[in-house]
Design a protein around this motif. Structure first.
Motif, PDB file in Angstrom:
ATOM      1  N   ASP A 209     -31.766  -9.032 -20.862  1.00  0.00           N
ATOM      2  CA  ASP A 209     -30.818  -9.790 -20.045  1.00  0.00           C
ATOM      3  C   ASP A 209     -29.559  -8.948 -19.809  1.00  0.00           C
ATOM      4  OD1 ASP A 209     -28.819 -11.527 -19.104  1.00  0.00           O
ATOM      5  OD2 ASP A 209     -29.650 -13.249 -20.165  1.00  0.00           O
ATOM      6  N   MET A 210     -29.424  -8.405 -18.605  1.00  0.00           N
ATOM      7  CA  MET A 210     -28.310  -7.506 -18.320  1.00  0.00           C
ATOM      8  C   MET A 210     -26.965  -8.231 -18.307  1.00  0.00           C
ATOM      9  SD  MET A 210     -29.430  -4.443 -18.206  1.00  0.00           S
ATOM     10  CE  MET A 210     -30.559  -4.967 -19.493  1.00  0.00           C
ATOM     11  N   THR A 211     -26.956  -9.509 -17.974  1.00  0.00           N
ATOM     12  CA  THR A 211     -25.705 -10.275 -18.036  1.00  0.00           C
ATOM     13  C   THR A 211     -25.237 -10.378 -19.479  1.00  0.00           C
ATOM     14  OG1 THR A 211     -26.301 -11.559 -16.074  1.00  0.00           O
ATOM     15  CG2 THR A 211     -24.614 -12.482 -17.508  1.00  0.00           C
ATOM     16  N   PHE A 212     -26.169 -10.623 -20.374  1.00  0.00           N
ATOM     17  CA  PHE A 212     -25.847 -10.690 -21.792  1.00  0.00           C
ATOM     18  C   PHE A 212     -25.359  -9.334 -22.305  1.00  0.00           C
ATOM     19  CE2 PHE A 212     -27.257 -10.449 -26.297  1.00  0.00           C
ATOM     20  CZ  PHE A 212     -26.463 -11.465 -26.812  1.00  0.00           C
ATOM     21  N   VAL A 213     -26.037  -8.264 -21.901  1.00  0.00           N
ATOM     22  CA  VAL A 213     -25.633  -6.917 -22.317  1.00  0.00           C
ATOM     23  C   VAL A 213     -24.215  -6.621 -21.835  1.00  0.00           C
ATOM     24  CG1 VAL A 213     -26.107  -4.447 -22.063  1.00  0.00           C
ATOM     25  CG2 VAL A 213     -27.995  -6.049 -22.461  1.00  0.00           C
ATOM     26  N   ARG A 214     -23.903  -7.040 -20.614  1.00  0.00           N
ATOM     27  CA  ARG A 214     -22.546  -6.828 -20.099  1.00  0.00           C
ATOM     28  C   ARG A 214     -21.529  -7.607 -20.925  1.00  0.00           C
ATOM     29  NH1 ARG A 214     -20.482  -4.393 -16.037  1.00  0.00           N
ATOM     30  NH2 ARG A 214     -22.509  -4.030 -15.034  1.00  0.00           N
ATOM     31  N   ASP A 215     -21.889  -8.825 -21.335  1.00  0.00           N
ATOM     32  CA  ASP A 215     -20.992  -9.624 -22.164  1.00  0.00           C
ATOM     33  C   ASP A 215     -20.724  -8.946 -23.514  1.00  0.00           C
ATOM     34  OD1 ASP A 215     -20.727 -11.576 -20.254  1.00  0.00           O
ATOM     35  OD2 ASP A 215     -22.146 -12.976 -21.187  1.00  0.00           O
ATOM     36  N   LEU A 216     -21.702  -8.221 -24.019  1.00  0.00           N
ATOM     37  CA  LEU A 216     -21.512  -7.546 -25.306  1.00  0.00           C
ATOM     38  C   LEU A 216     -20.474  -6.436 -25.197  1.00  0.00           C
ATOM     39  CD1 LEU A 216     -25.192  -7.203 -26.608  1.00  0.00           C
ATOM     40  CD2 LEU A 216     -23.486  -8.894 -27.290  1.00  0.00           C
ATOM     41  N   ASP A 217     -20.418  -5.783 -24.025  1.00  0.00           N
ATOM     42  CA  ASP A 217     -19.416  -4.746 -23.751  1.00  0.00           C
ATOM     43  C   ASP A 217     -19.470  -3.623 -24.788  1.00  0.00           C
ATOM     44  OD1 ASP A 217     -17.315  -3.488 -22.408  1.00  0.00           O
ATOM     45  OD2 ASP A 217     -15.766  -4.562 -23.544  1.00  0.00           O
ATOM     46  N   VAL A 218     -20.658  -3.045 -24.934  1.00  0.00           N
ATOM     47  CA  VAL A 218     -20.853  -1.985 -25.923  1.00  0.00           C
ATOM     48  C   VAL A 218     -21.589  -0.808 -25.286  1.00  0.00           C
ATOM     49  CG1 VAL A 218     -20.905  -3.565 -27.875  1.00  0.00           C
ATOM     50  CG2 VAL A 218     -23.046  -3.000 -26.702  1.00  0.00           C
ATOM     51  N   LYS A 219     -21.722   0.264 -26.037  1.00  0.00           N
ATOM     52  CA  LYS A 219     -22.490   1.423 -25.593  1.00  0.00           C
ATOM     53  C   LYS A 219     -23.957   1.022 -25.438  1.00  0.00           C
ATOM     54  CE  LYS A 219     -23.334   6.276 -26.842  1.00  0.00           C
ATOM     55  NZ  LYS A 219     -23.030   7.322 -27.861  1.00  0.00           N
ATOM     56  N   VAL A 220     -24.560   1.505 -24.362  1.00  0.00           N
ATOM     57  CA  VAL A 220     -25.943   1.144 -24.038  1.00  0.00           C
ATOM     58  C   VAL A 220     -26.824   2.392 -24.093  1.00  0.00           C
ATOM     59  CG1 VAL A 220     -27.474   0.272 -22.230  1.00  0.00           C
ATOM     60  CG2 VAL A 220     -25.225  -0.787 -22.586  1.00  0.00           C
ATOM     61  N   THR A 221     -27.996   2.250 -24.703  1.00  0.00           N
ATOM     62  CA  THR A 221     -29.003   3.310 -24.712  1.00  0.00           C
ATOM     63  C   THR A 221     -30.238   2.795 -23.997  1.00  0.00           C
ATOM     64  OG1 THR A 221     -28.199   4.222 -26.814  1.00  0.00           O
ATOM     65  CG2 THR A 221     -30.445   4.798 -26.149  1.00  0.00           C
ATOM     66  N   CYS A 222     -30.673   3.493 -22.964  1.00  0.00           N
ATOM     67  CA  CYS A 222     -31.885   3.115 -22.231  1.00  0.00           C
ATOM     68  C   CYS A 222     -33.030   4.017 -22.652  1.00  0.00           C
ATOM     69  CB  CYS A 222     -31.652   3.225 -20.717  1.00  0.00           C
ATOM     70  SG  CYS A 222     -33.101   2.735 -19.737  1.00  0.00           S
ATOM     71  N   LEU A 223     -34.099   3.406 -23.140  1.00  0.00           N
ATOM     72  CA  LEU A 223     -35.289   4.158 -23.536  1.00  0.00           C
ATOM     73  C   LEU A 223     -36.340   4.110 -22.437  1.00  0.00           C
ATOM     74  CD1 LEU A 223     -35.856   3.098 -27.279  1.00  0.00           C
ATOM     75  CD2 LEU A 223     -34.326   4.849 -26.349  1.00  0.00           C
ATOM     76  N   HIS A 224     -37.122   5.169 -22.351  1.00  0.00           N
ATOM     77  CA  HIS A 224     -38.260   5.221 -21.418  1.00  0.00           C
ATOM     78  C   HIS A 224     -39.261   6.214 -21.962  1.00  0.00           C
ATOM     79  CE1 HIS A 224     -40.656   5.182 -17.837  1.00  0.00           C
ATOM     80  NE2 HIS A 224     -40.380   6.440 -17.528  1.00  0.00           N
TER      81      HIS A 224
END
Length: 250
Positions: A209-224
């Motif tokens: 949930d990207m809205t939730f991730v934005r609310d967290l306001d933290v560093k993001v790591t995207c895995l692939h």
């Protein structure tokens, strides 16, 4: 005790895991500091669950380094020993004792060397009462303490399980998709709760949930495909062309 190898709380370096020829993790490197919250995003099959399995000892990597507090080699320990070090994991579906009260669920989870049966029948010490009160307040369930856990909403069950995890006094919490199935208000409250926890403990949150991730306001790591594709703020990661191509789809 040997001197710490790294000052970070969690340090993964070139970790690889293969299952029948499929590479679930591919030279994955990641570092999480003390009292840091990190959001992990990525498409299905990116390696998010396998990463948490390695950290908790459920899966052994084929190669690479996994250190906790600088000197504890997670690849050499079993799940129980890793939990004792202070790593707690919450899965996506909440697991609580539904026939017991909210308060008893917290009591059963307290880090004490007693059997669950003895715990429920014994008198609670002043210290236990204080800890239960503090945990119930922290996870917003004080008003529901006498309700059976099975009567709680989905979001409240998530909070209860987080409270049970906190009762174990972990140094690192691994939280899998906490916002799934929640109402908008519960989602916002959960973001507040995790931000509060991250003031004193490290938290790794796997979330779609990207809205939730934005609310967290933290560093993001995207895995692939088992490795880090991009890392930084959500805006920076969302602007990465490869992230858009393989995950965000716009």
């Amino acid at each position: 005790m040997s001197a710490p190898v790294t000052p970070t709380l969690l340090y993964l370096d070139n970790v690889s895991v293969s299952f029948d020829g499929f590479r679930a993790l591919n030279s994955l490197s990641l570092a999480v500091d003390h009292a840091e919250m990190r959001a992990i995003i990525g498409p299905n099959g990116a390696g998010k669950t396998t990463m948490m399995d390695v950290i908790t000892g459920k899966t052994r990597p084929n190669e690479g380094t996994a250190l906790f507090e600088g000197s504890h080699d997670l690849t050499a320990l079993d799940e129980a020993a890793i939990a004792e070090l202070g790593i707690g994991r919450k899965f996506q579906t909440p697991t609580v004792f539904e026939m017991h009260s909210v308060e008893d669920n917290i009591l059963l989870a307290l880090k004490e060397n007693r059997s669950p049966f003895a715990t429920l029948l014994s008198r609670r010490t002043a210290r236990e009462r204080e800890r239960i009160e503090a945990l119930l307040e922290r996870v917003r369930l004080t008003a529901h303490r006498h309700r059976k856990a099975g009567e709680l909403s989905h979001g409240q069950k998530q909070w209860l399980e987080i409270g049970m995890l906190l009762a174990q006094q972990p140094k690192l919490l691994l939280i899998d998709e906490p916002a799934a199935g929640m109402t908008d208000q519960e989602t916002a409250d959960t973001a507040d709760l995790l931000r509060d926890i991250a003031k004193t403990q490290a938290v790794v949150v796997v979330e779609h949930d990207m809205t939730f991730v934005r609310d967290l306001d933290v560093k993001v790591t995207c895995l692939h495909e088992g490795t880090v594709l991009a890392e930084g703020t959500l805006d920076a990661v969302s602007a990465n062309e490869r992230v858009v191509e393989v995950y965000l789809g716009r």
